[in-house]
Design a protein around this motif. Sequence first.
Motif, PDB file in Angstrom:
ATOM      1  N   ASP A 161       0.907  -1.508   0.026  1.00 12.88           N
ATOM      2  CA  ASP A 161       0.244   0.094   0.117  1.00 12.88           C
ATOM      3  C   ASP A 161       0.925   0.902   0.358  1.00 12.88           C
ATOM      4  OD1 ASP A 161      -2.553  -1.871   0.084  1.00 12.88           O
ATOM      5  OD2 ASP A 161      -2.905  -1.277   2.108  1.00 12.88           O
ATOM      6  N   MET A 162       1.986   1.040   0.819  1.00  9.27           N
ATOM      7  CA  MET A 162       2.662   3.014   0.951  1.00  9.27           C
ATOM      8  C   MET A 162       3.629   2.209  -0.106  1.00  9.27           C
ATOM      9  SD  MET A 162       6.335   3.268   1.335  1.00  9.27           S
ATOM     10  CE  MET A 162       7.109   1.924   2.041  1.00  9.27           C
ATOM     11  N   MET A 163       3.944   1.007  -0.954  1.00 12.00           N
ATOM     12  CA  MET A 163       4.292   1.752  -2.518  1.00 12.00           C
ATOM     13  C   MET A 163       3.895   2.664  -3.644  1.00 12.00           C
ATOM     14  SD  MET A 163       7.796   1.149  -1.772  1.00 12.00           S
ATOM     15  CE  MET A 163       8.869   0.665  -2.883  1.00 12.00           C
ATOM     16  N   ARG A 164       2.438   2.074  -3.456  1.00 11.93           N
ATOM     17  CA  ARG A 164       1.518   2.222  -4.160  1.00 11.93           C
ATOM     18  C   ARG A 164       0.686   4.027  -4.296  1.00 11.93           C
ATOM     19  NH1 ARG A 164      -0.691  -2.805  -4.125  1.00 11.93           N
ATOM     20  NH2 ARG A 164      -1.993  -3.068  -2.077  1.00 11.93           N
ATOM     21  N   ARG A 185      12.559   6.335   1.929  1.00 14.44           N
ATOM     22  CA  ARG A 185      13.089   5.772   2.833  1.00 14.44           C
ATOM     23  C   ARG A 185      13.254   3.895   3.125  1.00 14.44           C
ATOM     24  NH1 ARG A 185      14.392   6.751   8.497  1.00 14.44           N
ATOM     25  NH2 ARG A 185      14.489   4.696   9.558  1.00 14.44           N
ATOM     26  N   PHE A 186      12.145   3.414   2.633  1.00 15.96           N
ATOM     27  CA  PHE A 186      12.543   2.033   1.878  1.00 15.96           C
ATOM     28  C   PHE A 186      12.943   2.061   0.711  1.00 15.96           C
ATOM     29  CE2 PHE A 186      10.931  -1.955  -0.109  1.00 15.96           C
ATOM     30  CZ  PHE A 186      10.315  -2.239   0.985  1.00 15.96           C
ATOM     31  N   SER A 214      16.407  -0.670   1.205  1.00 13.46           N
ATOM     32  CA  SER A 214      16.666  -1.975   0.928  1.00 13.46           C
ATOM     33  C   SER A 214      18.008  -1.565  -0.014  1.00 13.46           C
ATOM     34  CB  SER A 214      16.129  -2.209  -0.582  1.00 13.46           C
ATOM     35  OG  SER A 214      14.500  -1.801  -0.406  1.00 13.46           O
ATOM     36  N   GLN A 215      18.637  -1.013   0.431  1.00 12.02           N
ATOM     37  CA  GLN A 215      19.928  -0.315  -0.402  1.00 12.02           C
ATOM     38  C   GLN A 215      21.137  -1.111   1.207  1.00 12.02           C
ATOM     39  OE1 GLN A 215      20.977   2.433  -2.428  1.00 12.02           O
ATOM     40  NE2 GLN A 215      20.399   2.030  -4.207  1.00 12.02           N
ATOM     41  N   MET A 254      12.637   2.914  -6.285  1.00  4.44           N
ATOM     42  CA  MET A 254      14.445   2.606  -6.414  1.00  4.44           C
ATOM     43  C   MET A 254      15.267   4.108  -6.534  1.00  4.44           C
ATOM     44  SD  MET A 254      16.718  -0.090  -8.929  1.00  4.44           S
ATOM     45  CE  MET A 254      15.312  -0.831  -9.185  1.00  4.44           C
ATOM     46  N   LEU A 255      16.161   3.540  -5.856  1.00  2.34           N
ATOM     47  CA  LEU A 255      17.218   4.972  -5.219  1.00  2.34           C
ATOM     48  C   LEU A 255      18.085   4.520  -6.765  1.00  2.34           C
ATOM     49  CD1 LEU A 255      18.699   7.412  -4.907  1.00  2.34           C
ATOM     50  CD2 LEU A 255      19.794   6.146  -3.133  1.00  2.34           C
TER      51      LEU A 255
END
Length: 164
Positions: free
Chosen positions: A36-39, A53-54, A58-59, A162-163
């Motif tokens: 949900d947060m990513m959408r 931040r996510f 992840s990195q 994605m960074l």
Amino acid sequence: MGLTHALERKFVAEEKRKEIELARLARQREQKKIDDMMRETTASGEPTEAQMRFAIQSQVDLKNRKIEQISNTQLDKQNPMNLPMVLGGMFLKDTEVVLEYFRKIACEKSASRGGYVCDYSIKQKIKGGVSGGMMDSMMGEIGAGMADIETGRFIKTNEGWMLV
């Protein structure tokens, strides 16, 4: 004695099954929150602070997996060339990179490469192991430890932001 023992085993097995099911449901809830947060979308289409931040976390998680892999390197007597990796692993043993602070500052659409170029404030710390203690000491000597302002380009993929 046999009936009591059998009932006890059955009870323990049932409790274990419930525990596993609760853990599975908790993982599902956590995954749904992440999905949900990513959408989520901002009016401008740029990533939210939580999405940024996510992506950075992840990195950090990837760095920690690499550190763990290196720290578990074993000496190969048939290949003495792996000795530097073994020594590096000993130095990194029990070391972890931690994202202590993150705050989004601003983003603007990247005209030339896609995604959004964002400024953010970030503080990462190296904890544990030989390197963590040494790093804390060295960074303290030069006055480090405050959050840094960094710039990164964030792109949206099928899995989320994605960074790059």
